[in-house]
Each structure stands twice: as structure tokens, then as C-alpha cells.
Design an enzyme around this catalytic site. Structure first.
Site: not given
Length: 286
Positions: A6, A151
Site C-alpha cells: 500500500l 514542516y
């Protein structure tokens, strides 16, 4: 039987290249993305190369969406071998000038999404006593950088999360844990980061302006003078991700280029791949 994987955030960049690369290396790929309207490019490659890739909707900021995608895979295959936490978004703005909404967003996409995707797959990997979780973090997860502190904070959080997991799920449940740490990547991720950077008046005035101008000038200089050594393609980073997935004993941490290695050297020199630290954590707590 093929291993299945995935991968989140596969509409562009590293995720897109990883989906194709894994499929070409005998994996069944579940390529997920938030907006299925951006799937056309991947669909074209699937058709052209007859790739074993199934595209699923998955928004890493929505827990129901994550659970639905994982349950779909389990219903089809009865197992999940590899999770690649790739989805993320760049962001460059001062803490002072970022809105509450922006701060929550950058944390949600880059950190909480990793946690909730990992949480969704762990029960299945634990029961099958096998699995691998690979999170694409950043050199920004090791080294804080100007105008990128929000970030970097999210990526630092991912690094700590993965390190903590590695200390106990690997031995107990045979789940391998790794962080892949790129430097600059020449993909739409960079375009996204620029779009999220305050360029519409935020830095045109005020005391941050001269610092920001030096920062942007430095970025432009690096891009023009040393593009080959600093910036990698999405495919180059994807190859490192695949190598980690195929490794029987993968490292906790791996940088994807010589530039990234050098950039992080002061943080990583004593234990480049994180193996010693994980062992120390086990000895201290377990």
C-alpha cells in the site's frame, strides 16, 4: 504469492514512481491518493505496461478513508505486506506568520497521516507476524531548516514515531520499520512547497524580508550550480524505497543521496543507519 504494498500519495512524484517500480518488481500495488481525478497519468501507465496496480481512494487526513482502504486490501488479499507512508506536503513560512489552520494542516498531512495509516495496518501485520512499514521522511526530519521549521517539526515527529515503534514491534511481531530520508527532489512536491510558501505579500515587508531573500537566493544558487548533486528525481528516491522493501534486514534510517548523507552527517555520523540507537533503546527499556 506476490507481496502486496500500500503506497500513499501516488498521483505524482515519489509515490507515482514507487507504484510503477514496485509493480515492475513483482509486487501487487495498491496505489492510493486523495483525489482520484489525478489518477489519469497512473492509469495510462497501468494500461500501457499491464501493471498489477489497483488505484484506491485514501486521504491521510481522514481516518475513515484510511480504514476503508486498508479493509479493502485485506478483503481482497487477506494480508498486507508493506506500507509505504509517502503522502506529504512541503511548507515554508515563519511560525509567526503561519495561521492556526496552516500549522494544523502541515502537521496533519506530514505526521498524523503517517500515524493513522500505521495504526490501521498494525493489527493485520501483528496477527500475520510479518510486515514492513516504510515512511518517507526527509533530511528535514533530522536537520531543522529556516522557514521550514513547521514542516521539519512534523518530519522530526515521524522520525521519533518510527524509532519508537522499531524498538519493540520488530522483535515481537517481525514488523520491519524504516525511514527513507531524501534531500531535494525535482518533483511536483517542490511545486507544492512553493505554492504553500508565503510569496503573496507575506515576506515583501517586515523584518523577515532580508532573511527570506537570502534563503531564496541560496536555494536558487544550489539549484543552478549543483542540481545533479542536490536534487534527485522521484524515480531515484523510489529505487531506494524498493531496495529497503527488498532488504531482509533494512536499516531504520537511510539517506537517498550523497548530498543528503553529507547534509545530515553531524546528526548521523555515530550511528548512520540507526541500528545502534535502537539496540540501546531495547537494552534500556526492554
Amino acid at each position: 504469492m506476490k507481496k502486496n504494498v500500500l503506497i500513499t500519495g501516488t498521483s505524482t512524484g515519489v509515490g507515482f514512481e514507487s507504484a510503477i517500480l514496485f509493480a515492475n518488481n513483482n509486487y501487487k500495488v495498491y496505489a492510493t491518493m486523495r483525489n482520484l481525478n489525478k489518477a489519469d497519468k497512473l492509469k495510462e501507465r497501468i494500461a500501457q505496461e499491464s501493471l498489477d496496480i489497483e488505484i484506491l481512494s485514501l486521504d491521510v487526513t481522514k481516518i475513515d478513508s484510511i480504514k476503508s482502504a486498508v479493509e479493502t486490501i485485506i478483503a481482497k488479499d487477506g494480508k498486507l505486506d508493506v506500507l509505504v507512508n509517502n503522502a506529504g506536503a512541503g511548507f515554508a513560512k515563519t511560525t509567526e506568520q503561519a495561521s492556526e489552520e496552516e500549522i494544523r494542516w502541515v502537521t496533519e498531512v506530514n505526521y498524523h497521516g503517517v500515524v493513522f495509516c500505521t495504526q490501521a495496518v498494525l493489527p493485520y501485520m501483528r496477527k500475520q507476524k510479518s510486515g514492513q512499514i516504510i515512511s518517507i521522511t526527509s533530511v528535514g526530519g533530522l536537520v531543522g531548516q529556516p522557514f521550514n521549521e513547521l514542516y521539519c517539526g512534523a518530519k522530526f515527529a515521524v522520525e521519533g514515531f518510527m524509532e519508537g515503534l522499531a524498538a519493540y514491534v520488530s522483535d515481537a511481531f517481525k514488523i520491519k520499520i524504516s525511514c527513507v530520508e531524501p534531500g531535494g527532489i525535482s518533483t511536483e512536491f517542490m511545486t507544492s512547497a512553493i505554492e504553500k510558501t508565503a510569496v503573496e505579500g507575506q515576506f515583501t515587508t517586515g523584518e523577515y524580508l532580508p532573511i527570506f531573500e537570502r534563503y531564496m537566493a541560496g536555494n536558487q544558487k544550489r539549484a543552478s550550480e549543483s542540481k545533479e548533486s542536490v536534487y534527485q528525481t522521484g524515480l531515484e528516491v523510489a529505487q531506494v524505497v524498493l531496495d529497503v522493501a527488498k532488504n531482509e534486514n533494512p536499516p531504520l534510517r537511510i539517506r537517498t543521496s550523497q548530498w543528503a548523507e553529507k547534509f545530515c552527517e553531524l546528526k548521523t555520523k555515530a550511528d548512520p543507519d540507526g541500528t545502534k540507537l535502537v539496540q540501546q533503546i531495547k537494552e534500556s527499556f526492554l
